[in-house]
Design a protein around this motif. Structure first.
Motif, short mmCIF file in Angstrom:
data_model
loop_
_atom_site.label_atom_id
_atom_site.label_comp_id
_atom_site.label_asym_id
_atom_site.label_seq_id
_atom_site.Cartn_x
_atom_site.Cartn_y
_atom_site.Cartn_z
N UNK A 292 0.76 -1.39 0.04
CA UNK A 292 0.00 -0.07 0.06
C UNK A 292 0.92 1.16 0.02
N UNK A 293 1.99 1.24 0.27
CA UNK A 293 3.01 2.31 0.01
C UNK A 293 3.79 2.48 -1.19
N UNK A 294 3.41 1.48 -2.10
CA UNK A 294 3.96 1.56 -3.48
C UNK A 294 3.65 2.77 -4.45
N UNK A 295 4.30 3.19 -5.29
CA UNK A 295 3.97 4.22 -6.03
C UNK A 295 2.25 4.19 -6.66
N UNK A 296 2.17 3.15 -7.31
CA UNK A 296 0.64 2.83 -7.59
C UNK A 296 -0.31 2.74 -6.78
N UNK B 226 -3.46 5.99 -6.35
CA UNK B 226 -4.98 5.52 -6.12
C UNK B 226 -5.37 6.33 -4.96
N UNK B 227 -4.58 6.20 -3.75
CA UNK B 227 -4.95 6.79 -2.67
C UNK B 227 -5.17 8.20 -2.71
N UNK B 228 -4.09 8.79 -3.45
CA UNK B 228 -4.36 10.43 -3.55
C UNK B 228 -5.81 10.77 -4.36
N UNK C 157 -10.40 -8.68 2.38
CA UNK C 157 -11.04 -7.40 2.01
C UNK C 157 -11.00 -6.26 2.71
N UNK C 158 -11.39 -6.37 4.04
CA UNK C 158 -11.48 -4.90 4.86
C UNK C 158 -9.80 -4.69 5.13
N UNK C 159 -8.99 -5.63 5.39
CA UNK C 159 -7.74 -5.30 5.48
C UNK C 159 -7.05 -4.52 4.21
N UNK C 160 -7.15 -4.97 3.14
CA UNK C 160 -6.68 -4.48 1.76
C UNK C 160 -7.45 -2.71 1.99
N UNK C 161 -8.62 -2.86 1.82
CA UNK C 161 -9.47 -1.47 1.82
C UNK C 161 -8.62 -0.52 2.85
N UNK D 257 -7.12 2.84 1.05
CA UNK D 257 -7.72 4.00 1.16
C UNK D 257 -7.19 5.01 2.21
N UNK D 258 -6.82 4.57 3.43
CA UNK D 258 -6.12 5.49 4.29
C UNK D 258 -4.87 5.08 4.95
N UNK D 259 -4.18 4.47 4.00
CA UNK D 259 -2.93 4.26 4.36
C UNK D 259 -2.68 3.32 5.68
N UNK D 260 -3.74 2.73 6.23
CA UNK D 260 -3.34 1.85 7.37
C UNK D 260 -2.37 1.04 7.88
N UNK D 261 -1.87 0.73 8.74
CA UNK D 261 -1.06 -0.31 9.40
C UNK D 261 -1.56 -0.56 10.66
#
Length: 300
Positions: free
Chosen positions: A41-45, A49-51, A124-128, A132-136
């Protein structure tokens, strides 16, 4: 060849091979909870998408639903580098509201500490949450080694962190004692903490409600706190809680009165009076925008 051995050979290309006889199997890697891998989720793509999600979906939604008024952003003008944003927590709305309120200078490299036992319980919940919010994943009941190591490594790599030191949403409108995670990470990494107070999200979507209600909110950013050589994690966590309580006082009264009480050590606490539930609710008072300046007053 036995049927069992034949099935085993057929299974091999599609699943891991069985260990040799006498060798214990390796522990299965977990794909959820505190062990969920968010590196992708911290890769450029994913960041692009998050932005896009933030600007096209999240910001308009928060503007319409929360009508945010942001105060204290001038206190961050001279702040550089990664920081920890530590905020009170009343609602699930807090996260997207703060995510869209934090200046882009930090938002574009921001991760959100999210409860591993809630936001990372399924694929699904983990990936979202991660996308979406860059959650860890953060273990809220303790400072887990894996969670602390991940958060610290990201901060040292230039990422900022948004965390809710209470560990969960308010059950009754009052705050909860701050846990030590934010203080521990700040002391360990030597980065400043920006205290943040969020007011009004409990009127939009309090704990236990599923349908949001439109209401005005106020987000107040405080002066950055820098850990000193005398600070340990517990002492610095207490400083963060007092700073957020001072911002709450500032929101319900004004800057001058809040500073006078802070100087005198009489700032009202976030947790409210230690009395029965109905008296705590009564002390909270009318929580409409019109009377929010009075709702933190507790009669002598």
């Amino acid at each position: 060849m036995s049927a069992r051995r034949a099935i085993s050979k057929l299974d091999f290309p599609y699943r891991a091979a069985r260990p040799p006889v006498g060798v214990p199997p390796a522990p299965e890697s977990k794909k959820r909870g505190a062990d969920y891998d968010t590196d992708w989720a911290r890769k450029p793509a994913a960041r692009a998408a998050r932005r896009l999600i933030t600007e096209v979906v999240m910001q308009p939604a928060m503007a319409a639903l929360a009508r945010p008024q942001r105060q204290g952003l001038d206190r961050l003008e001279r702040l550089e580098g990664p920081v920890i944003f530590a905020a009170n927590h009343h609602s699930h709305i807090d996260t997207p509201l703060l995510f869209t309120s934090i200046p882009p200078k930090w938002r574009n490299r921001l991760v959100v500490g999210a409860a591993s036992d809630y936001f990372f319980t399924g694929a699904l919940k983990s990936a979202a949450s991660a996308l979406v919010i860059g959650a860890i994943p953060i273990e809220r009941s303790k400072v887990g080694r894996r969670s602390a190591r991940l958060a610290a490594s990201l901060i040292e790599d230039g990422w900022s962190l948004l965390i809710f030191p209470e560990g969960g949403r308010s059950p009754d409108g009052w705050g909860q004692p701050f846990l030590g995670g934010a203080g521990y990470l700040a002391v360990r990494c030597g980065v400043p903490v920006v205290p943040v107070h969020v007011e009004g999200t409990d009127r939009i979507l309090p704990k236990g409600r599923n349908v949001p209600k439109v209401s005005a909110t106020t987000i107040t950013f405080g002066d950055p706190l820098v850990p000193t050589e005398e600070d340990n994690a517990r002492r610095f966590a207490a400083r963060i809680e007092v700073a957020v309580a001072t911002l709450a006082d500032e929101c319900s009264t004004d800057w001058y009165q809040a500073r006078r009480r802070a100087h005198a050590g009489t700032t009202p606490g976030l947790t409210g009076p230690n009395v029965s539930p109905w008296r705590r609710a009564w002390a909270l008072g009318d929580r409409s925008p019109r009377s929010r300046r009075q709702h933190r007053r507790w009669p002598k």
